[in-house]
Design a protein around this motif. Structure first.
Motif, PDB file in Angstrom:
ATOM      1  N   THR A  95      -3.121  47.223 -49.339  1.00  0.00           N
ATOM      2  CA  THR A  95      -1.763  47.280 -49.898  1.00  0.00           C
ATOM      3  C   THR A  95      -0.884  48.133 -49.008  1.00  0.00           C
ATOM      4  O   THR A  95      -1.132  49.327 -48.823  1.00  0.00           O
ATOM      5  N   LYS A  96       0.152  47.481 -48.449  1.00  0.00           N
ATOM      6  CA  LYS A  96       1.079  48.234 -47.604  1.00  0.00           C
ATOM      7  C   LYS A  96       2.043  49.026 -48.483  1.00  0.00           C
ATOM      8  O   LYS A  96       2.646  48.473 -49.397  1.00  0.00           O
ATOM      9  N   PRO A  97       2.205  50.331 -48.217  1.00  0.00           N
ATOM     10  CA  PRO A  97       3.097  51.143 -49.055  1.00  0.00           C
ATOM     11  C   PRO A  97       4.564  50.762 -48.841  1.00  0.00           C
ATOM     12  O   PRO A  97       4.975  50.384 -47.736  1.00  0.00           O
ATOM     13  N   THR A  98       5.341  50.871 -49.890  1.00  0.00           N
ATOM     14  CA  THR A  98       6.777  50.583 -49.837  1.00  0.00           C
ATOM     15  C   THR A  98       7.557  51.771 -50.380  1.00  0.00           C
ATOM     16  O   THR A  98       7.020  52.651 -51.048  1.00  0.00           O
ATOM     17  N   LEU A 107      15.119  56.830 -55.140  1.00  0.00           N
ATOM     18  CA  LEU A 107      15.171  56.422 -56.541  1.00  0.00           C
ATOM     19  C   LEU A 107      15.738  55.026 -56.708  1.00  0.00           C
ATOM     20  O   LEU A 107      15.463  54.360 -57.706  1.00  0.00           O
ATOM     21  N   TRP A 108      16.586  54.580 -55.766  1.00  0.00           N
ATOM     22  CA  TRP A 108      17.141  53.231 -55.852  1.00  0.00           C
ATOM     23  C   TRP A 108      17.408  52.711 -54.435  1.00  0.00           C
ATOM     24  O   TRP A 108      17.190  53.390 -53.450  1.00  0.00           O
ATOM     25  N   GLY A 109      17.899  51.523 -54.353  1.00  0.00           N
ATOM     26  CA  GLY A 109      18.140  50.893 -53.060  1.00  0.00           C
ATOM     27  C   GLY A 109      17.125  49.803 -52.771  1.00  0.00           C
ATOM     28  O   GLY A 109      16.235  49.505 -53.570  1.00  0.00           O
ATOM     29  N   ALA A 110      17.267  49.187 -51.594  1.00  0.00           N
ATOM     30  CA  ALA A 110      16.370  48.100 -51.205  1.00  0.00           C
ATOM     31  C   ALA A 110      14.948  48.621 -50.986  1.00  0.00           C
ATOM     32  O   ALA A 110      14.749  49.701 -50.435  1.00  0.00           O
ATOM     33  N   LYS A 111      13.976  47.823 -51.419  1.00  0.00           N
ATOM     34  CA  LYS A 111      12.579  48.194 -51.234  1.00  0.00           C
ATOM     35  C   LYS A 111      12.113  47.679 -49.873  1.00  0.00           C
ATOM     36  O   LYS A 111      12.254  46.493 -49.567  1.00  0.00           O
ATOM     37  N   VAL A 112      11.584  48.568 -49.036  1.00  0.00           N
ATOM     38  CA  VAL A 112      11.193  48.202 -47.669  1.00  0.00           C
ATOM     39  C   VAL A 112       9.780  48.705 -47.396  1.00  0.00           C
ATOM     40  O   VAL A 112       9.223  49.508 -48.152  1.00  0.00           O
TER      41      VAL A 112
END
Length: 768
Positions: A268-271, A279-284
Motif C-alpha cells: 500500500t503506497k502512502p498518500t 487536513l484537506w486538499g487533493a490526495k496525492v
C-alpha cells in the motif's frame, strides 16, 4: 475565603498528586524503553547506551529485575550525592548557581519559620479581635497579624521581627553574592579555551562609500588594535536561508516517515492531502509529493545561498572580531572605541551556541523603536490579565459565585464541593491562565532584538516577574480582599475602608497557600515525570525512527527554562517575605516547595536537561535584585498595614527598613556586580601567559576560523567560502598598505581585500 478544612482538602489532593507523580516516575525510569527519556543527558555525552537485559524480547521494554523496584526512590539520594564542583564540571556553572537559588530559599525561610512560630504565632493567636469584628475570617487568620487589636503594644513584636528577618536576609544574600561571584571568577579562570574568550561583537559599524563592511572592519581594528587584532567574521542576513533549511528538514522528516510506512506495508503506497496541515486538499502519493517538494526547496535553497554569498546587501553592519589574546579582547570589549558613543559599539561576544542569529540582522537603529512597541504591548498584556486574575479570585469567594449563578447554590453548598472550589480550584485555574504567558513574553523579547539566548531568557524573566508581582500578587491581594469583604465595604464609610483592607490583606494568605500547593508541590512533582516528552518520544520512536541518529534526535532533553522557572521561584520569595511577619502559617508551605524543587531540579540537571549555553552565572545580579525588590515590597506593605492598625507612631521606625535595604542593594552592587559584567585584565593576562607557555605552537587563527559562522553554512563546502570567512591579520607592523578610502590613513598591514602593492613611505607621507 478558604477555611482550614478547605486547605486540608487542597493539601490532600496536591500531596496525593505529588506522590502519584513521584511513584509513576520511579517506576517508569526503571523501564529500558524509557531510558532515553529520563537520562538523555548521558546519551548526549556518549557515556550511556541503551540498556541490554538478556535475550528476552520482553526485557528490552520492561525491567524484569524485581530487586531494582525495592529501591525505586533511590534517585533522591543519588541526586544529592554529586558534589558541587563535579556538578559544575558536568552541567556548567549556570546550572549549579540556579540550584543555589533554591538553597537560598531554605536558608532564608527555615530560620524565619522557626522564629515566627516560636514568637509571632503565639502573639497573634492569643487574641479575639477577629471574633469581635464584622469581617469574614477563617481559623488560619487567627494566626495572622489581623487578630491583633488596634493600637496594641503587641505590634512592636512584629516590628522587631521585621528587623530581624530583614537583617537575616541581608546576611544570607551577602554571603551568597560573595560565594557566587567567587565561583564565577574561579570558573572563568579555570575554564578551558573557548572562542568567546577571544572575540567581541561589534555593532553599529558606520557605512562607508569606498569600502565594504568587511574591509572597513579590518581597517578599523588593524589601525586601533594593531598588536592584538587577529581576524573577523562579518555577519550575513541568512534568515531566509535558515527558514528554507528548516522547511526542507521538516519535509525530509515527513518523507522519512512515509518511506518507513511504505517499508512496513509495501503493498500500500502512502498518500497525503496537500491542504493546510494535511487536513484537506487533493490526495496525492506522499512519497512523490515530498520528494518533489524537497527538490524544489533544494533549488531555492541553493539560489538563496548563492545570493547571500554574492550580494553585498546581505552583509549587515555587525561583525565578530577575534584577537590574539584574551587580554586584547577584554580591552576592546570593555572600552569605548571612538569619540562617537553610537558607533563601533563593542561587547563580549556570546559563545557560539548562545548566539540568536535571527536578531543579528535587525538594524541597530530600529532597536529603540522595537523596545517602545514591546513596552506598550506589555502594558496592555498586563492590563488584559487583570480580568482573568479577578475571575480566579471570585472562585475563592463562594458568595460571589452563588450570586452570579443562583442555580448552583444547592450543589455548591455540599461541604466537599465547597472545599474543593475554595481550596483547590483557584490555584489550578490561575496556573492554567499562566501557561502561555512565558511563550508570549519570549516572543516579545525576540522582537526587541536581543542577540543571544541567555539575554533573551533574562529579559523575558524580568517581564514575567514584573507580571507576577502586578497581577498574581497585587491584583490578587487587593482585588481578592475587596471581593471577600464586599458586603463590609458597602456598609462602611469611606474613612473605614483603609482599615478594612489592612485587616483583610493578611487573609489572602489562604489563596496563596492553595496556589503554592498546586504550582509548587504537584507542579514540581509533575516536572520530573516528563509526561509530554515521554509521549512525544515514543510517538517519534514508533513512527519516524529508523537509525540510531534518528533515535537520538527524537530525544527531547529540554532545558532549565530560566525565563519561566526563575520568576516562579521569585514569586515564592515575595510571598515568603511578605507573609513572614503578617501570616507565618504560609512559611512551611514555601519551605516544602524549596526542598522538593531542589531535589527534583538537581536530578533533572544531572540526568536530563541539556545545557544550551554557558553564561558563567551572569544572571545572578538579576536574581539578587529581584529578592531585594521582594524585600522592599514586604516592608512597604507592612508599613501600610501597621499604619492602618492605629500604630502611626511606628511609621518612622519602619521607614528605616526600605532605606537600609536600598543601601544594602547598592553596597552589594558596587562590591560584586563588576565580576558579572567585566573580565579582569589580570586574569586574562594570566590565562594568556599560561596558554602560551603550555601551547607555544597553538594555531589560534585556525581554532577561531569557523567559530562564528551562521549555522546554515556549517557542515559543508560553504565553510571555506572567501565571502563568508574573512580572515586577516599580520605579524608585520612595518608594512603599510593603502585603504580604498581616499580620505583616511592607510592600514599598517597588507589587506586581503586589496591586491595593490604597498605604497612607498613618501607616498604615505604626502597622504598624511
Amino acid at each position: 475565603m478558604a477555611t482550614l478544612q478547605d486547605i486540608g482538602l487542597s493539601a490532600a489532593i496536591n500531596i496525593l498528586s505529588a506522590i502519584a507523580f513521584l511513584i509513576a516516575f520511579a517506576f517508569l525510569r526503571l523501564q529500558p524503553i524509557n531510558d532515553r527519556v529520563y537520562f538523555p543527558k548521558w546519551y548526549l555525552k556518549g557515556v550511556r547506551s541503551s540498556p541490554s537485559r538478556g535475550g528476552n524480547i520482553m526485557s528490552k521494554f520492561v525491567n524484569l529485575d524485581m530487586r531494582s523496584y525495592v529501591k525505586f526512590l533511590g534517585w533522591m539520594p543519588a541526586a544529592l550525592k554529586m558534589p558541587e564542583p563535579e556538578l559544575i564540571e558536568h552541567a556548567g556553572l549556570d546550572s549549579a548557581v540556579f540550584l543555589r537559588i533554591y538553597l537560598i530559599g531554605l536558608k532564608i525561610f527555615v530560620p524565619m519559620a522557626i522564629l515566627a512560630f516560636a514568637i509571632l504565632v503565639p502573639v497573634n493567636w492569643t487574641n479575639d479581635t477577629l471574633e469581635k469584628s464584622k469581617v469574614n475570617y477563617s481559623d488560619i487568620d487567627k494566626l495572622s497579624i489581623s487578630n491583633i487589636p488596634l493600637g496594641s503594644e503587641r505590634f512592636w513584636t512584629h516590628l522587631v521581627m521585621a528587623y530581624v528577618f530583614t537583617f537575616w536576609t541581608f546576611f544570607v544574600l551577602y554571603k551568597e553574592y560573595h560565594k557566587v561571584a567567587t565561583m564565577r571568577l574561579d570558573f572563568l579562570a579555570s575554564e578551558r579555551r573557548r572562542p568567546d574568550q577571544f572575540t567581541v561583537l561589534v555593532r553599529s559599524i558606520p557605512p562607508d562609500p569606498d569600502e565594504s563592511i568587511s574591509e572597513l572592519t579590518e581597517h578599523f581594528f588593524l589601525v586601533n588594535h594593531p598588536d592584538h587584532y587577529l581576524t573577523h567574521q562579518v555577519v550575513h542576513n541568512a534568515n531566509k536561508l535558515a527558514k528554507l533549511v528548516k522547511e526542507k528538514k521538516k519535509n525530509r522528516n515527513w518523507l522519512d516517515y512515509y518511506l518507513l510506512k511504505y517499508e512496513r506495508k509495501p503493498d500500500t503506497k502512502p498518500t497525503c492531502k496537500t491542504g493546510f496541515l494535511g487536513l484537506w486538499g487533493a490526495k496525492v502519493d506522499a512519497i512523490e509529493y515530498y520528494t518533489k517538494k524537497i527538490e524544489e526547496l533544494s533549488k531555492e535553497e541553493e539560489l538563496e545561498r548563492e545570493r547571500v554569498r554574492k550580494d553585498p546587501k546581505s552583509v549587515i553592519p555587525a561583525a565578530f572580531v577575534s584577537f590574539k589574546t584574551r587580554w586584547g579582547a577584554a580591552v576592546c570589549a570593555q572600552t569605548q572605541q571612538t569619540r562617537n558613543p553610537t558607533m563601533w559599539l563593542t561587547e563580549w561576544a556570546p559563545e557560539p551556541r548562545d548566539v540568536y542569529w535571527n536578531n543579528l540582522s535587525i538594524p541597530f537603529v530600529s532597536l529603540t523603536i522595537r523596545k517602545l512597541i514591546v513596552g506598550v504591548a506589555f502594558f496592555f498584556l498586563t492590563f488584559f490579565y487583570v480580568g482573568p486574575v479577578l475571575f480566579v479570585q471570585s472562585l475563592a469567594n463562594i458568595e460571589g459565585i452563588e450570586k452570579a449563578a443562583p442555580f448552583l447554590k444547592p450543589l455548591i453548598e455540599f461541604r466537599i464541593i465547597k472545599s474543593f472550589i475554595q481550596g483547590f480550584l483557584p490555584g489550578i485555574v490561575l496556573k492554567i491562565f499562566l501557561i502561555l504567558l512565558p511563550t508570549i513574553l519570549m516572543f516579545m523579547c525576540k522582537f526587541e532584538g536581543f542577540v543571544c539566548t541567555s539575554v533573551l531568557e533574562r529579559k523575558s524573566a524580568f517581564k514575567y516577574y514584573f507580571f507576577l508581582v502586578i497581577n498574581v500578587f497585587l491584583v490578587s491581594v487587593i482585588g481578592g480582599s475587596a471581593l471577600d469583604q464586599l458586603n463590609t465595604f458597602i456598609h462602611q464609610s469611606a474613612n473605614d475602608i483603609p482599615r478594612i483592607i489592612g485587616v483583610s490583606i493578611p487573609m489572602r494568605a489562604t489563596f496563596f497557600i492553595t496556589y503554592i500547593m498546586v504550582d509548587g508541590w504537584a507542579g514540581v512533582a509533575g516536572e520530573i515525570l516528563r509526561l509530554k516528552p515521554l509521549i512525544i518520544f515514543h510517538l517519534k520512536n514508533f513512527f519516524l525512527v529508523k537509525t540510531e541518529k534518528d533515535r537520538q534526535e527524537a530525544m527531547d532533553p529540554g532545558s532549565i527554562g530560566f525565563d519561566s522557572s526563575e520568576p516562579r521561584i521569585q514569586l515564592y520569595f515575595l510571598l515568603g517575605l511578605v507573609y513572614a511577619v503578617v501570616t507565618p502559617f504560609l512559611l512551611p508551605f514555601i519551605i516544602v516547595f524549596f526542598a522538593l524543587a531542589y531535589v527534583v531540579y538537581r536530578h533533572q540537571i544531572i540526568n536530563v536537561y541539556n545545557q544550551e549555553y554557558e553564561s558563567g552565572a551572569a544572571f545572578w545580579p538579576s536574581v539578587h535584585g529581584r529578592i531585594i525588590t521582594a524585600l522592599i515590597i514586604s516592608q512597604l506593605l507592612l508599613l501600610g498595614l501597621i499604619s492602618s492598625k492605629g500604630m502611626e507612631q511606628s511609621t518612622p521606625v519602619l521607614l528605616v527598613l526600605p532605606v537600609l535595604t536600598i543601601w544594602f542593594y547598592y553596597f552589594c552592587k558596587h562590591r560584586f556586580e563588576s565580576a558579572f559584567l567585566k573580565f579582569p585584565l589580570q586574569e586574562a593576562m594570566m590565562k594568556d601567559t599560561l596558554e602560551k607557555a603550555r601551547e607555544p605552537n597553538l594555531d589560534l587563527k585556525g581554532y577561531l576560523l569557523n567559530a562564528y559562522i551562521h549555522p546554515v553554512f556549517k557542515g559543508g563546502d560553504d565553510d571555506s567560502d572567501d565571502e563568508l570567512l574573512i580572515i586577516d591579520g599580520s605579524n608585520n607592523a612595518e608594512v603599510l598598505v593603502p585603504t580604498k578610502r581616499q580620505s583616511r590613513r592607510n592600514t599598517p598591514v597588507p589587506s586581503k581585500h586589496n591586491g595593490e602593492s604597498p605604497p612607498s613611505l613618501p607616498d604615505l607621507s604626502r597622504e598624511l
